[in-house]
Structure formats: structure tokens, C-alpha cells
Design an enzyme around this catalytic site. Structure first.
Site, short mmCIF file in Angstrom:
data_model
loop_
_atom_site.label_atom_id
_atom_site.label_comp_id
_atom_site.label_asym_id
_atom_site.label_seq_id
_atom_site.Cartn_x
_atom_site.Cartn_y
_atom_site.Cartn_z
N HIS A 175 5.85 -53.24 14.50
CA HIS A 175 5.04 -54.33 13.95
C HIS A 175 5.50 -54.71 12.55
CE1 HIS A 175 1.56 -52.58 16.62
NE2 HIS A 175 2.43 -53.28 17.33
N ASN A 193 -2.83 -54.50 16.44
CA ASN A 193 -1.61 -55.14 16.93
C ASN A 193 -1.58 -56.57 16.41
OD1 ASN A 193 -2.80 -53.12 18.83
ND2 ASN A 193 -0.74 -53.22 19.68
N GLU A 220 -3.94 -46.87 19.45
CA GLU A 220 -3.78 -47.39 20.81
C GLU A 220 -3.57 -46.22 21.76
OE1 GLU A 220 0.02 -49.44 22.93
OE2 GLU A 220 -0.74 -50.48 21.15
#
Length: 551
Positions: free
Chosen positions: A492, A530, A407
């Protein structure tokens, strides 16, 4: 801005009167899922009914433990099917402004609202330009939990809306060819035809206007990231988000209060982000069948003599102290406290004999989604911009060749840093296990920090090549003294009650009818991107089956 914590009477925010006065920030004027531009305000009567602490001795058809993605999906769909639902949330409602008139604190100025029951902040970036960033704050039931285990800190959202309150909104559906390695017992055809589209619609997922993006000052950092990725031969991919892009354009034009352009992200976003209060939870409120108890923590679940389950719940004040313990009865219990919360609770319930018939696979298969962070120091002729939107829009996809998706993340400091910053999600084989520690009365996680080397190596397949091409170096001032990699954390957490292992293929816990897992604990450690869209889509799949067959 003052760091002072309001008194308990100012901040508890649990009475009906207080909740009604704060509806504008929680459920009033909220965009409906699938209709991202349509505002529908809940009436005061509807809102007061939603936020109502569960009374001692109550019996409910369905109790949902947690208000994050899986729990919100379950509550909405059960209510639509005619089932009355009560949701129990350990964190606050986040409906009352602080001394600065805002619900949430700014990323660059953490205060009492920022961290869950800490007396000192523990920011993901601990240093900047050689200076430590953390500071003392009053102990408070703040929005971001930095939960420490051996070898890893797990960042989690605390409050009504769970992780949707504190993430960057990157709403990524995994590439279909990768999916069978992520959830091997789930049919990809039904996920991509039905449940991923349903989740994306329900979450209000949209894509940035790329023509605007190309010239917006706030995405100069992302355009620099694209240039460097493409010059090294890496695919640069745009990623959808749950932010209201029209609102961001107005922020850039100076016609509305800034939110993403004020750097608001990990401690909450005051305006433009479509977190769960504006989507699934708003729709659940409209059914009239859903109630929520904030600052309530489930500590026990046991079979009830008359059927269903006896659930023990502590009511907390804003210092984290227990001010009341109550028991209620639920016909069905849905565990949705997040990967860590659900796994810890189930591990303890099994080990202490409250639910001894739970599978011995409970607690296993936990992973960090391969998270690792780094920064690169660019040349002076490659500025990334003083103004950076806190909502990321793109990533570098080297999953097939190097096992990493990076990201292109903001570094919203308000000054020119000449730095590119990245959160990488990497392919990693390492899975940890939760276990009950009778000596401490707690749950441990056997994560080994050395396992992060796999993730670092995968990330290096991208950034070593970019640095070599650009003649740049890694930043060493973000995670400590002369430390390149943010290998101490995950945003996460996934797994711990894995689908088809600790549960059946729809989240039913083995050994007990009427007990379900419906959150990220079902996913064995990785989603390759994600994870919240996958968590939402899987919950949509599972609850549809449960309603059709169990109710």
C-alpha cells in the site's frame, strides 16, 4: 504449466487485430460501474479504438500517465465532460491467454507472467514449511512489480488496470472519525456524503452474503480468525469487496471455472474480480473518447513552446527493452502512475531541470500504510481449511486501542496448514522521501527498515493477546528462517506528492498550469485501512473540481 515466455511476436498484444480477438478478457462482457450484475460488451470497433498506441507527434487535450484507480477515474470523468483522453500504461494490456489458456498465472505456480522484469520471483511469502518458494523465470513484463528500495520492497500492479489487477479486492472506507487525521485539508462531510458513495458505486463494491459465508468451506479460515479475535475481546468486522459473490458461489458449487477458489489473487484473477477493466475503464471505453497505450513509459515532461507540455514516451517490448522513443504534446497531463511511479517521475523532472518550478515538497511524505504481515500456528483441533478463497472478507479492528487493523488473510496453499495469516495496517509516524541520485541516474527512497518496529509493536497488541488466550505461537517459516514478521514490504504505497503540500488542495502541481497528480501519491502515507477506495474517492472529488474550474 510451462514457464516459457512467448516470443515477442506472440505476446506483444498491441495490434488492433490482436486486441479485438482478446476483448472477452479486457473489455468485452464487462460489468458497468454501479451496475455490478449487468454485462455490457464493447463492440470490436470500440475496443480497437481504445487500445491504440499513441503516434509520434500527436497532440492530445489530456494525457493520463497510468491506468490505476486515480487515472481511470480521471479518464472517465474527463471523457464524460467531452475531453479526448489518452492513457499511457507501462504494463501490458493483459488481453491474451498464455500457454495454459488463461490470462493470469496461479498464485501457487508463478511463471513468466507473474513478475515485472525479474529473472527470479520475489514472492511476499518467501518460505513455507522450511522450503524457499522463489524460482527462476524468464524476464518478462509481468503483472506484479516487486520494486526494491533501501529497506523496503514495494509491490505494485503492472498493466491496464494498475493495482486493481493484483490486490485482494478489500474495499474499505475508513471510519469517519479517523478521516481528519488522514487527509486534514479535505472536508469529511463531502467525502462521506458524495465521493465515497460515488467511488463504491463506480468500483462495484458489495458485501458477502453472511449466511452463505457462515457455512462456506472456503471461509473456514476466516471463521477461525473471528473466533480467536472475539475470544480475546477484539472487534471482528466484515469488509466489502469488489468480487462478484454470485460467481464465487458458483465456483463453490462447481458450475463455473474456479478463480478466487483457485487461489488467484496477487498475479491476477481470471474471472470473478471486478478490477478496473470491468468498471471505470469499461465505462471510459464506451464514451469513445479514451485511448490506451500499453507498454508505454513516460520518461519526460517539459513545457512546450506553443503551450501545453511535450511528453517523451518509450515504447517497450516484453523484455522491457525500449523499441521506440516518441514525443507527443498534451494540453494537460495527469500523473497517475501510482505513489511510487508518480513520485519518482516528478522527483526526477524537478531535479534534472525539466520542471524546475515544482515544489520542493515533491518526493516527501511517503509511507507504507503501516503494512506488516504475520502468521499464527493454530492447534490441530483448529483447522483453517484446505480450500481458502483468495478474497478476504473481514478484519480485526484495534485501531483506537492499539493502532492496528488486521486483515484476516487467506493462505491458499491447497493443503491444511492449521495457520491463521494476517496483513496488518498500522498507525505509524514514519515518512520517507524520494531523492534524485545523479551518480546512478535514478531515484532513491530513504526508508529505514528499523521504522517497521512501530508497525510490529502495533500488530503485537492484537496477536500477542490472541496467542496468550489460545495457547498458540507465531509461525516462523513464512518470511525466512525463524522470522516471525513480514516487515520487509508494503502493498500500500502512499504519498510522495502530498495534497495541500506538493500540490494545491485538488492535486494541481504548484508552478505549472495544467499539471495534476490524481493518484495515491496525494495521500500522506496512511489511510488506516486498505487504500484503494480512498484513492478512488479522492480522485472523484478532485477531478470534479478540475473539470468545473480548469476546463
Amino acid at each position: 504449466m510451462s514457464d516459457r515466455s512467448p516470443s515477442t511476436s506472440e505476446s506483444r498484444g498491441l495490434t488492433r487485430r490482436r486486441f479485438v480477438t482478446g476483448t472477452g478478457s479486457l473489455l468485452g462482457g464487462l460489468a458497468l460501474a454501479g451496475h455490478a450484475g449487468t454485462a455490457n460488451a464493447a463492440t470490436p470497433a470500440e475496443v480497437a479504438a481504445v487500445l491504440a498506441p499513441i503516434p509520434p507527434g500527436a497532440r492530445v487535450p489530456a494525457l493520463v500517465v497510468g491506468t490505476g484507480y486515480g487515472g481511470s477515474v480521471a479518464a472517465l470523468r474527463l471523457a464524460e465532460a467531452g475531453v479526448d483522453v489518452h492513457m499511457v500504461e507501462m504494463g501490458m494490456a493483459w488481453d491474451t491467454p498464455g500457454p495454459d489458456g488463461k490470462i493470469f498465472a496461479n498464485t501457487t505456480k508463478p511463471d513468466y507472467r507473474s513478475f515485472w522484469l525479474r529473472t527470479r520471483t520475489k514472492q511476499p511469502l518467501s518460505n513455507f514449511l522450511g522450503f524457499p518458494l522463489d524460482k527462476d523465470v524468464p524476464r518478462y513484463t509481468g503483472i506484479l512489480d516487486a520494486e526494491d528500495f533501501a529497506g523496503i520492497t514495494v509491490y505494485q500492479g503492472r498493466g491496464v488496470g494498475g493495482g486493481s489487477l493484483v490486490n485482494g479486492g478489500m474495499a474499505v472506507t475508513p471510519r469517519r472519525e479517523v478521516f481528519p487525521s488522514l487527509l486534514p485539508t479535505v472536508d469529511p462531510a463531502e467525502m462521506y456524503a458524495t465521493y465515497y458513495p460515488r467511488a463504491n458505486a463506480g468500483l462495484g463494491v458489495t458485501s458477502v452474503d453472511q449466511a452463505w459465508w457462515e457455512s462456506a468451506d472456503c471461509y473456514q479460515y476466516a471463521r477461525v480468525g473471528r473466533k480467536h479475535a472475539q475470544r480475546s475481546g477484539f472487534p471482528f468486522v466484515f469488509v466489502p469487496n469488489v468480487y462478484d459473490w454470485d460467481y464465487m458461489k458458483q465456483e463453490a458449487a462447481g458450475s463455473v471455472p474456479r478463480s478466487a477458489l483457485e487461489g488467484e489473487v496477487i498475479y491476477g484473477n481470471n474471472h470473478g474480480k471486478k478490477s478496473l477493466q470491468k468498471t471505470y475503464l469499461a465505462r471510459a471505453a464506451e464514451t469513445g473518447r479514451v485511448a490506451v497505450s500499453p507498454l508505454h513509459k513516460v520518461t519526460g515532461v517539459t513545457p512546450a513552446s506553443g503551450g501545453g507540455y511535450t511528453v517523451t514516451i518509450d515504447r517497450l517490448d516484453t523484455t522491457g527493452a525500449t523499441v521506440e522513443t516518441k514525443t507527443v504534446t498534451a494540453d494537460r497531463v495527469f500523473f497517475a502512475a501510482g505513489s511510487v511511479g508518480t513520485s519518482k517521475l516528478l522527483t526526477r523532472l524537478r531535479a534534472t531541470g525539466a520542471l524546475p518550478a515544482l515544489s520542493d515538497r515533491v518526493g516527501k511524505g511517503w509511507g507504507d500504510n503501516g503494512n506488516v504481515m504475520c502468521g499464527r500456528a493454530n492447534h490441530m483441533w483448529d483447522p483453517t481449511g484446505k480450500l481458502q478463497s483468495a478474497m478476504p472478507t473481514a478484519g480485526i479492528d484495534n485501531w483506537d486501542a492499539g493502532g492496528a487493523f488486521a486483515e484476516v488473510a487467506p493462505l491458499p496453499t491447497g493443503i491444511e496448514t492449521y495457520a491463521s495469516f494476517y496483513l496488518s495496517i498500522t498507525k505509524t509516524p514514519h515518512r520517507a522521501e524520494f531523492s534524485w541520485n545523479a551518480a546512478t541516474g535514478g531515484v532513491d527512497l530513504n526508508w529505514d527498515r528499523a521504522w517497521k518496529q512501530t508497525s510490529i509493536d502495533a500488530a503485537k497488541t492484537i496477536f500477542d493477546k490472541i496467542n496468550a488466550k489460545e495457547g498458540t505461537i507465531y509461525r516462523t517459516d513464512l518470511f525466512g528462517t525463524y522470522k516471525i514478521w513480514g516487515d520487509h514490504l508494503t502493498y500500500h504505497p502512499l504519498g510522495g506528492a502530498v495534497l495541500g503540500s506538493a500540490t494545491d488542495n485538488y492535486g494541481r502541481l504548484h508552478g505549472y498550469d495544467g499539471l495534476y497528480v490524481i493518484d495515491g501519491a496525494l495521500i500522506p502515507g496512511s489511510t488506516s485501512v486498505n487504500p484503494f477506495v480512498t484513492i478512488t474517492a479522492l480522485a472523484e472529488r478532485n477531478i470534479e473540481k478540475i473539470i468545473a474550474t480548469d476546463l
